[in-house]
Write an enzyme that holds these catalytic residues in place. Structure first.
Site, PDB file in Angstrom:
ATOM      1  N   VAL A  59     -10.365 -48.352 -42.916  1.00 33.67           N
ATOM      2  CA  VAL A  59     -10.645 -46.931 -42.669  1.00 33.67           C
ATOM      3  C   VAL A  59     -12.018 -46.613 -43.237  1.00 33.67           C
ATOM      4  O   VAL A  59     -12.268 -46.797 -44.429  1.00 33.67           O
ATOM      5  CB  VAL A  59      -9.570 -46.034 -43.310  1.00 33.67           C
ATOM      6  N   ALA A 104     -14.534 -45.963 -48.092  1.00 34.16           N
ATOM      7  CA  ALA A 104     -13.736 -46.728 -47.126  1.00 34.16           C
ATOM      8  C   ALA A 104     -12.620 -47.436 -47.878  1.00 34.16           C
ATOM      9  O   ALA A 104     -12.614 -47.468 -49.108  1.00 34.16           O
ATOM     10  CB  ALA A 104     -14.621 -47.754 -46.428  1.00 34.16           C
ATOM     11  N   LYS A 105     -11.701 -47.990 -47.155  1.00 26.53           N
ATOM     12  CA  LYS A 105     -10.681 -48.853 -47.767  1.00 26.53           C
ATOM     13  C   LYS A 105     -10.076 -49.689 -46.660  1.00 26.53           C
ATOM     14  O   LYS A 105     -10.123 -49.324 -45.481  1.00 26.53           O
ATOM     15  CB  LYS A 105      -9.586 -47.998 -48.426  1.00 26.53           C
ATOM     16  N   GLY A 106      -9.500 -50.818 -47.044  1.00 23.60           N
ATOM     17  CA  GLY A 106      -8.849 -51.667 -46.050  1.00 23.60           C
ATOM     18  C   GLY A 106      -7.587 -52.261 -46.627  1.00 23.60           C
ATOM     19  O   GLY A 106      -7.347 -52.221 -47.836  1.00 23.60           O
ATOM     20  N   ASP A 145      -8.956 -55.365 -54.268  1.00 19.49           N
ATOM     21  CA  ASP A 145      -8.040 -54.317 -54.734  1.00 19.49           C
ATOM     22  C   ASP A 145      -6.727 -55.033 -55.074  1.00 19.49           C
ATOM     23  O   ASP A 145      -6.765 -56.221 -55.427  1.00 19.49           O
ATOM     24  CB  ASP A 145      -7.860 -53.232 -53.650  1.00 19.49           C
TER      25      ASP A 145
END
Ligand code: NAD
Length: 412
Positions: A59, A104-106, A145
């Site tokens: 995202v 952002a992050k995934g 993460d």
């Protein structure tokens, strides 16, 4: 634990701060939705010859202040809304700490503990193949993460570099030192969290040997506990996904880490009592440190918390329903977007080193992190005083002011 949608929580936090700041409705509308969502599937050859199809997300929430930036999580609970929430929090965090990144992050919906190393590598590489044309040092820079580490980042850098046709270390941070990783990156988040703990302890006038309970003993929880002990706090509780251990005399963090490495869990560590992850939150300690997953402190247990302060090291550990209860009870909640921001600040230093080719010593990195944390703390604290709200709202007000300025500066 109640089922709570983290994105809905994130939007409630946004709305609360937007009201306090009287943010322009246009800016608020922009920030209520991510700019881009990559929804990908990855067929992976398993060791037994079968094919398994995994689902993943990236995202890209907002890049008004700079390239998208945020970690990659491998966990069975990963879904679209969780990744959206985490990506939004990255926007806020990067603005609070004052580094030139968007958010952002995934994530991949997977239990990595059930994969062999070969399967994990094939899945990690496939994910990068899927998103390669949407990431890059100047566009979107992933990082580790939950359940991802420098080895996984190394496979990902290699995969991206093959596609780009050149070695591109600045595309990902949290790499091993041998591939352009930064000194101090591994301990950065825990180290910086303890810088915040020290500042909070000053405000609360906590004494030497103030007691600390840490939920989660991964990268963040481990280093937080280690640096807290070195700074004369007494860590009496630690936990992982299998449960916690308690010792009124305090825990020797290095020895506990060695035990965890050998046994794969904390439970059973000699001379300690067992405690559940739920009960841990309600112990009469001075400082409570959630360092695992979201939604741990909620409407149902917020009244039972006895700590004087909560230092949020996990992302989103406190729900918006719990916040007003804790505020009314005068428990000082230091929000995730401030207390764990040292992780992304160190990523920024790693990325800068990759791009300049000039590398810093560990001491230099930690010194810079100390400065980042102190400045961010002072800025959030002053904002809190100016607005008379809780620290989370203050951090959001500060961040939204900076993000709104960038969005408007670039032109709507
Ligand atoms: P990690 O995978 O290294 O460790 C996670 C830890 O949490 C493990 O010890 C695991 O056993 C434990 N855990 C999992 N489920 C649990 C549960 N239900 N109850 C108690 N413990 C549980 O992950 P990490 O990198 O340490 O990240 C932890 C948190 O910190 C996450 O919320 C992450 O988003 C956040 N964070 C991490 C960084 C970073 O630099 N790694 C930076 C900022 C924020």
């Amino acid at each position: 634990m109640p089922k709570i949608n983290p994105f809905r929580s994130a939007m409630r936090q946004l709305t609360r701060a937007a009201e306090v700041l009287q943010l322009e409705p246009d800016i608020l509308a922009i920030l209520k939705k991510p700019y881009k969502i990559l929804d990908v599937t990855m067929p992976v050859r398993m060791d037994d010859g079968s094919i398994k199809v995994f689902e993943g997300f990236r995202v890209q929430y907002n890049d008004a202040r700079g390239p998208y930036k945020g970690g990659l999580r491998f966990h069975p609970q990963v879904d679209r809304d969780e990744v959206k929430a985490l990506a939004f929090w990255m926007c806020i965090k990067n603005a609070v700490i004052g580094i030139p990144y968007g958010g952002a992050k995934g994530g991949i919906t997977v239990d990595p503990k059930k994969l062999s190393k070969g399967e994990l590598e094939r899945l990690s590489r496939k994910f990068i193949e899927r998103i390669a044309h949407n990431i890059g040092p100047e566009t979107d820079v992933p990082a580790p993460d939950v359940n991802t580490d420098p080895e996984i980042m190394a496979w990902m850098v290699d995969e991206y570099s093959k596609i780009a046709g050149k070695f591109t270390p600045a595309v990902i941070t949290g790499k091993p030192l041998s591939l352009g990783g930064s000194e101090g990156r591994e301990e950065a988040t825990g180290f910086s969290g303890v810088e915040v703990l020290k500042l909070a302890a000053q405000e609360l006038k906590l004494k030497k040997n103030a007691t600390v309970a840490v939920q989660g003993f991964g990268n963040v929880g481990h280093y937080f506990a280690l640096f807290a002990s070195r700074n004369k706090f007494k860590v009496v509780v630690l936990s992982d996904s299998k449960g916690g251990i308690y010792s009124a005399r305090g825990l020797d963090i290095a020895k506990v880490a060695e035990w965890k490495k050998q046994m794969g869990q904390l439970k059973g560590y000699p001379g300690t009592a067992e405690i559940t992850n739920e009960k841990l939150l309600e112990l009469p300690v001075d400082v409570l440190v959630p360092a695992a997953l979201e939604n741990q402190i909620h409407e149902k247990n917020a009244r039972k918390i006895k700590a004087k302060s909560i230092i949020e090291m996990a992302n989103g550990p406190t729900t918006p329903d719990a916040d007003p209860i804790l505020w009314k009870r005068k428990i000082l909640v230091v929000p995730d977007v401030l207390s764990n921001a040292g992780g992304v600040a160190s990523s920024f230093l790693e990325w800068s080193q990759n791009r300049s080719g000039y590398y810093l010593s560990k001491q230099e990195v930690l010194k810079r992190l100390q400065k980042y944390m102190l400045e961010a703390w002072q800025n959030v604290w002053n904002t809190q005083k100016a607005y008379g709200k809780d620290l989370r709202t203050a951090a959001y007000v500060l961040a939204l002011t900076r993000i709104a300025e960038a969005i408007k500066g670039r032109g709507l």
